[in-house]
Scaffold this active site. Structure first.
Site, PDB file in Angstrom:
ATOM      1  N   SER A   1       4.236   9.686   7.595  1.00 19.73           N
ATOM      2  CA  SER A   1       2.925   9.602   8.243  1.00 19.73           C
ATOM      3  C   SER A   1       1.810  10.016   7.298  1.00 19.73           C
ATOM      4  O   SER A   1       2.022  10.820   6.390  1.00 19.73           O
ATOM      5  CB  SER A   1       2.886  10.517   9.466  1.00 19.73           C
ATOM      6  OG  SER A   1       1.600  10.490  10.021  1.00 19.73           O
ATOM      7  N   GLY A   2       0.644   9.467   7.537  1.00 21.57           N
ATOM      8  CA  GLY A   2      -0.514   9.864   6.737  1.00 21.57           C
ATOM      9  C   GLY A   2      -1.182   8.696   6.046  1.00 21.57           C
ATOM     10  O   GLY A   2      -2.156   8.881   5.315  1.00 21.57           O
TER      11      GLY A   2
ATOM     12  N   LYS B   1       8.816  10.072  14.665  1.00 21.17           N
ATOM     13  CA  LYS B   1       7.630   9.416  14.092  1.00 21.17           C
ATOM     14  C   LYS B   1       6.954   8.526  15.140  1.00 21.17           C
ATOM     15  O   LYS B   1       5.724   8.476  15.231  1.00 21.17           O
ATOM     16  CB  LYS B   1       8.037   8.594  12.852  1.00 21.17           C
ATOM     17  CG  LYS B   1       6.936   7.672  12.308  1.00 21.17           C
ATOM     18  CD  LYS B   1       5.724   8.459  11.833  1.00 21.17           C
ATOM     19  CE  LYS B   1       4.711   7.716  11.008  1.00 21.17           C
ATOM     20  NZ  LYS B   1       4.211   6.440  11.376  1.00 21.17           N
TER      21      LYS B   1
ATOM     22  N   HIS C   1       5.067  10.726  17.457  1.00 18.03           N
ATOM     23  CA  HIS C   1       3.864  11.140  16.724  1.00 18.03           C
ATOM     24  C   HIS C   1       2.782  10.070  16.877  1.00 18.03           C
ATOM     25  O   HIS C   1       1.618  10.370  17.181  1.00 18.03           O
ATOM     26  CB  HIS C   1       4.215  11.358  15.244  1.00 18.03           C
ATOM     27  CG  HIS C   1       3.056  11.341  14.307  1.00 18.03           C
ATOM     28  ND1 HIS C   1       2.419  10.168  13.929  1.00 18.03           N
ATOM     29  CD2 HIS C   1       2.398  12.330  13.674  1.00 18.03           C
ATOM     30  CE1 HIS C   1       1.428  10.465  13.117  1.00 18.03           C
ATOM     31  NE2 HIS C   1       1.392  11.765  12.942  1.00 18.03           N
ATOM     32  N   ASN C   2       3.156   8.818  16.678  1.00 18.66           N
ATOM     33  CA  ASN C   2       2.170   7.743  16.785  1.00 18.66           C
ATOM     34  C   ASN C   2       1.652   7.589  18.212  1.00 18.66           C
ATOM     35  O   ASN C   2       0.468   7.320  18.424  1.00 18.66           O
ATOM     36  CB  ASN C   2       2.775   6.413  16.319  1.00 18.66           C
ATOM     37  CG  ASN C   2       2.891   6.337  14.807  1.00 18.66           C
ATOM     38  OD1 ASN C   2       2.928   7.362  14.129  1.00 18.66           O
ATOM     39  ND2 ASN C   2       2.950   5.147  14.259  1.00 18.66           N
TER      40      ASN C   2
ATOM     41  N   GLU D   1      -0.824  10.140  18.708  1.00 15.31           N
ATOM     42  CA  GLU D   1      -2.013   9.720  17.936  1.00 15.31           C
ATOM     43  C   GLU D   1      -2.866   8.738  18.762  1.00 15.31           C
ATOM     44  O   GLU D   1      -4.100   8.848  18.786  1.00 15.31           O
ATOM     45  CB  GLU D   1      -1.529   9.074  16.639  1.00 15.31           C
ATOM     46  CG  GLU D   1      -2.592   8.548  15.714  1.00 15.31           C
ATOM     47  CD  GLU D   1      -1.957   7.828  14.519  1.00 15.31           C
ATOM     48  OE1 GLU D   1      -1.052   8.386  13.875  1.00 15.31           O
ATOM     49  OE2 GLU D   1      -2.373   6.683  14.241  1.00 15.31           O
TER      50      GLU D   1
ATOM     51  N   ARG E   1      10.083   3.203  51.519  1.00 26.18           N
ATOM     52  CA  ARG E   1      11.218   2.484  50.924  1.00 26.18           C
ATOM     53  C   ARG E   1      12.365   2.384  51.929  1.00 26.18           C
ATOM     54  O   ARG E   1      13.072   1.388  52.017  1.00 26.18           O
ATOM     55  CB  ARG E   1      11.682   3.200  49.649  1.00 26.18           C
ATOM     56  CG  ARG E   1      10.647   3.199  48.535  1.00 26.18           C
ATOM     57  CD  ARG E   1      11.198   3.807  47.254  1.00 26.18           C
ATOM     58  NE  ARG E   1      12.170   2.923  46.643  1.00 26.18           N
ATOM     59  CZ  ARG E   1      13.420   3.254  46.317  1.00 26.18           C
ATOM     60  NH1 ARG E   1      13.846   4.469  46.572  1.00 26.18           N
ATOM     61  NH2 ARG E   1      14.228   2.389  45.780  1.00 26.18           N
TER      62      ARG E   1
ATOM     63  N   VAL F   1       0.819  -1.227   0.000  1.00 27.70           N
ATOM     64  CA  VAL F   1       0.000   0.000   0.000  1.00 27.70           C
ATOM     65  C   VAL F   1       0.848   1.270   0.000  1.00 27.70           C
ATOM     66  O   VAL F   1       0.688   2.165  -0.833  1.00 27.70           O
ATOM     67  CB  VAL F   1      -0.912   0.013   1.254  1.00 27.70           C
ATOM     68  CG1 VAL F   1      -1.729   1.281   1.334  1.00 27.70           C
ATOM     69  CG2 VAL F   1      -1.810  -1.188   1.271  1.00 27.70           C
TER      70      VAL F   1
HETATM   71  P1  NBP Z   1       3.597  -3.995   4.709  1.00 29.70           P
HETATM   72  O1  NBP Z   1       4.119  -3.524   6.011  1.00 29.70           O
HETATM   73  O2  NBP Z   1       2.366  -4.807   4.681  1.00 29.70           O
HETATM   74  O3  NBP Z   1       4.774  -4.841   3.981  1.00 29.70           O
HETATM   75  C1  NBP Z   1       4.546  -5.467   2.743  1.00 29.70           C
HETATM   76  C2  NBP Z   1       5.725  -5.266   1.823  1.00 29.70           C
HETATM   77  O4  NBP Z   1       6.918  -5.810   2.412  1.00 29.70           O
HETATM   78  C3  NBP Z   1       5.538  -6.001   0.486  1.00 29.70           C
HETATM   79  O5  NBP Z   1       6.081  -5.217  -0.525  1.00 29.70           O
HETATM   80  C4  NBP Z   1       6.355  -7.271   0.717  1.00 29.70           C
HETATM   81  O6  NBP Z   1       6.774  -7.880  -0.480  1.00 29.70           O
HETATM   82  C5  NBP Z   1       7.518  -6.713   1.457  1.00 29.70           C
HETATM   83  N1  NBP Z   1       8.355  -7.718   2.132  1.00 29.70           N
HETATM   84  C6  NBP Z   1       8.103  -8.506   3.187  1.00 29.70           C
HETATM   85 BR1  NBP Z   1       6.499  -8.607   4.054  1.00 29.70          BR
HETATM   86  N2  NBP Z   1       9.114  -9.298   3.533  1.00 29.70           N
HETATM   87  C7  NBP Z   1      10.081  -9.008   2.648  1.00 29.70           C
HETATM   88  C8  NBP Z   1      11.392  -9.483   2.472  1.00 29.70           C
HETATM   89  N3  NBP Z   1      11.926 -10.385   3.295  1.00 29.70           N
HETATM   90  N4  NBP Z   1      12.119  -8.993   1.446  1.00 29.70           N
HETATM   91  C9  NBP Z   1      11.595  -8.058   0.621  1.00 29.70           C
HETATM   92  N5  NBP Z   1      10.342  -7.547   0.730  1.00 29.70           N
HETATM   93  C10 NBP Z   1       9.600  -8.014   1.757  1.00 29.70           C
HETATM   94  O7  NBP Z   1       3.446  -2.762   3.700  1.00 29.70           O
HETATM   95  P2  NBP Z   1       2.782  -1.321   3.949  1.00 29.70           P
HETATM   96  O8  NBP Z   1       1.543  -1.400   4.747  1.00 29.70           O
HETATM   97  O9  NBP Z   1       2.782  -0.687   2.613  1.00 29.70           O
HETATM   98  O10 NBP Z   1       3.858  -0.578   4.868  1.00 29.70           O
HETATM   99  C11 NBP Z   1       5.203  -0.382   4.448  1.00 29.70           C
HETATM  100  C12 NBP Z   1       5.974   0.270   5.576  1.00 29.70           C
HETATM  101  O11 NBP Z   1       5.399   1.557   5.845  1.00 29.70           O
HETATM  102  C13 NBP Z   1       5.908  -0.497   6.895  1.00 29.70           C
HETATM  103  O12 NBP Z   1       7.127  -0.360   7.571  1.00 29.70           O
HETATM  104  C14 NBP Z   1       4.815   0.202   7.654  1.00 29.70           C
HETATM  105  O13 NBP Z   1       4.939   0.053   9.045  1.00 29.70           O
HETATM  106  C15 NBP Z   1       5.029   1.639   7.217  1.00 29.70           C
HETATM  107  N6  NBP Z   1       3.849   2.500   7.310  1.00 29.70           N
HETATM  108  C16 NBP Z   1       2.636   2.047   6.960  1.00 29.70           C
HETATM  109  C17 NBP Z   1       1.522   2.883   7.031  1.00 29.70           C
HETATM  110  C18 NBP Z   1       0.164   2.408   6.614  1.00 29.70           C
HETATM  111  O14 NBP Z   1      -0.795   3.172   6.777  1.00 29.70           O
HETATM  112  N7  NBP Z   1       0.038   1.213   6.044  1.00 29.70           N
HETATM  113  C19 NBP Z   1       1.684   4.191   7.458  1.00 29.70           C
HETATM  114  C20 NBP Z   1       2.941   4.649   7.759  1.00 29.70           C
HETATM  115  C21 NBP Z   1       4.027   3.791   7.694  1.00 29.70           C
HETATM  116  P3  NBP Z   1       5.869  -9.013  -1.158  1.00 29.70           P
HETATM  117  O15 NBP Z   1       4.854  -8.311  -1.993  1.00 29.70           O
HETATM  118  O16 NBP Z   1       6.846  -9.786  -1.972  1.00 29.70           O
HETATM  119  O17 NBP Z   1       5.262  -9.833  -0.050  1.00 29.70           O
END
Ligand code: NBP
Length: 500
Positions: free
Chosen positions: A132-133, A204, A207-208, A211, A467, A15
């Site tokens: 963030s966002g 960050k 921030h969370n 939140e 204590r 995402v």
């Molecule tokens: P996810 O946190 O769900 O991670 C999925 C991604 O990680 C896919 O591209 C997957 O590849 C890849 N991946 C994994 Br799992 N293991 C891997 C490995 N060993 N080698 C290479 N790629 C690997 O994705 P997200 O929700 O887009 O979040 C991405 C980052 O952003 C995270 O750190 C998250 O905490 C942070 N974040 C998320 C949000 C939010 O709202 N979602 C907000 C702010 C920050 P694949 O497709 O091959 O499985």
């Protein structure tokens, strides 16, 4: 081998990665993209053939690296933790000195400190950037909190500044209206260099944590209107809408009003009533609270919000306990509009305390890790793009402009005056919540924090005496300089002996 043509590369097309890549391309930068699962890369590139900058899908890491202009700039947006290390391990042998790796995931800041050092030892530069966002922010403008090598940040700054959320320079309100291919132009970008190594990811995380507090407080305001005043979700939505044009104007208040208007498409019931009352979490609120405990910083309201989610999660136990444990029946007989206004003020004061605690944490962390955090700028970059964006943040920026070394937000003249003005209502609401058995843990906690912080003398004198009694832990005296410790030989009925 073809000439490298991409300004930046991104690994991880879930995402966040897909949306951030489209945001980058919308600003005219050519971006190479790679995902462990190749089909995801191919579909993503095929689905977006006409971005202004251009997407270049790569199916091997080597091809991906070769597509990038030097120094290479590579954003990693994969699942935080082991996956980030796996991606870095795969990348490092393919990179050359001076290349820049940017982790945009929700990394734990100590991991970022470790990664920055490991890569620096190999001549590579590392930026840990909070993003963030959520999905919407990544696509049309997130709040970005980059930390790491300052020279490396300068290399990515034009891209980070372009893709970040923008706020109006006068009002501080987010500029909206971005659409695919048509990003918002002008305005003040919601990004700034935060500090070395893990500083960006630390900020960050805080921030969370804030939140978590913000969300729980809004839920407590809702619960008081629902359970004590007997209001319906649409009636409460109208109150939140009104609040959203005043001091509490924020993204979370706005979406709360929307949610409370929503009906369940299946049953026609208020949507909030068909959602199971168990809240999940991904851990950043817990990290914030654990870090507060580790550093000995009082941040009880953030921790209380995390515990409130844990309590919500033991649904079966609560269901059983509800049949066994007694409490007062909520009963309100006063002036409803007065009480709604009081809830507003209780929410506002509690929110000020949660932010005060978050900034206290950052103040201690900068000593702990040798950072110089730009507190006013941090509040500024949270005004747009992120989940806690709020009008209120402008006031925090102003507070740190007045005094960059402010000890606690509560001591700033503006916030001091606001809490002074609203605390009568805050106390009334906490009292009514307790009397009527409506749980409002962050309202209580924030008020206890406020009263504790403003107390010159706390009952900790008795605690330290306890204590000393049971563990000979010694005590300091009010009539002696700090740092001198005394002990009484307990128990000696009638004749205490003081020893230094
Ligand atoms: P996810 O946190 O769900 O991670 C999925 C991604 O990680 C896919 O591209 C997957 O590849 C890849 N991946 C994994 Br799992 N293991 C891997 C490995 N060993 N080698 C290479 N790629 C690997 O994705 P997200 O929700 O887009 O979040 C991405 C980052 O952003 C995270 O750190 C998250 O905490 C942070 N974040 C998320 C949000 C939010 O709202 N979602 C907000 C702010 C920050 P694949 O497709 O091959 O499985």
């Amino acid at each position: 081998m073809s000439t490298p043509s991409c300004d930046i590369g991104l690994i991880g097309l879930a995402v966040m990665g897909q949306n951030l890549a489209l945001n980058v391309a919308d600003h005219g930068f050519r971006i190479a993209v790679y995902n462990r699962t190749t089909a995801t890369t191919e579909k993503f590139v095929a689905d977006h053939p006409d971005t202004p900058g251009g997407l270049q899908g790569e199916t091997t890491l080597a091809g991906f690296v070769q597509a990038l202009k030097r120094p290479r700039k590579i954003v990693i947006l994969v699942k935080a933790g082991a996956a980030t290390d796996a991606v870095i391990d795969g990348l490092v042998p393919l990179l050359e000195p001076g290349d820049i790796v940017i982790d945009g995931g929700n990394a734990q800041w100590m991991d970022t400190i470790r990664r920055e050092k490991t890569l620096a030892d190999q001549g590579l530069r590392f930026v840990g950037s909070g993003v963030s966002g959520g999905e919407e922010g990544a696509r049309f403008g997130p709040s970005l909190m980059p930390g790491g090598d300052p020279a490396a940040y300068r290399e990515i700054e034009p891209i980070w500044t372009a893709i970040a959320a923008k706020v109006d320079p006068n009002s501080g309100k987010p500029l909206e209206g971005a659409a695919p291919g048509r990003p918002v132009t002008g305005g003040v970008p919601c990004t700034t260099y935060i500090g070395p190594n893990g500083a960006g990811h630390y900020v960050k995380m805080v921030h969370n944590g804030i939140e978590y507090g913000d969300m729980q407080m809004i839920c407590e305001a809702y619960a008081l209107m629902r359970n004590l005043l007997g209001m319906t979700p649409p009636e409460i939505a109208a109150v939140f809408s009104t609040w959203n044009s005043g001091l509490l104007d924020s993204f979370l208040i706005e979406i709360t009003a929307d949610i409370l208007q929503q009906r369940d498409p299946l049953t026609g019931q208020p949507f909030v009533d068909v959602v199971l009352d168990t809240a999940g979490q991904k851990g950043t609120g817990k990290w914030t609270s654990v870090n507060a405990l580790d550093m000995g910083v009082p941040a009880p309201t953030v921790a209380e919000a995390v515990f409130a989610r844990f309590l919500s999660a033991v649904k079966d136990e609560r269901t059983a306990a509800a049949k066994i444990l007694s409490g007062p029946k909520a009963n309100f007989s006063g002036d409803r509009q007065h009480f709604i206004d009081a809830i507003h003020d209780a929410l506002y004061c509690s929110k000020i305390c949660a932010y005060a605690q978050g900034f206290q944490l950052m103040r201690h962390a900068q000593t702990e890790y040798g950072w110089q955090l730009p507190f006013g700028d941090i509040a500024k970059i949270w005004r747009g793009g992120c989940i806690i964006r709020a009008r209120f943040l402008q006031k925090i920026t102003e507070a740190y402009l007045r005094d960059p070394n402010l000890t606690n937000l509560l001591l700033d003249p503006y916030f001091r005056g606001e809490v002074d003005r609203c605390q009568g209502h805050w106390r009334e609401v906490v009292g009514a919540a307790a009397t009527n058995g409506v749980p409002a843990p962050t309202f209580y906690s924030a008020l206890a924090y406020y009263d504790g912080y403003r107390s010159e003398r706390l009952p900790a004198s008795l605690l330290q005496a306890q204590r000393d009694y049971f563990g000979a832990h010694t005590y300091e005296r009010t009539d002696q300089p700090r740092g001198l410790f005394f002990h009484i030989d307990w128990p000696v009925p009638g004749r205490p002996q003081i020893q230094s």
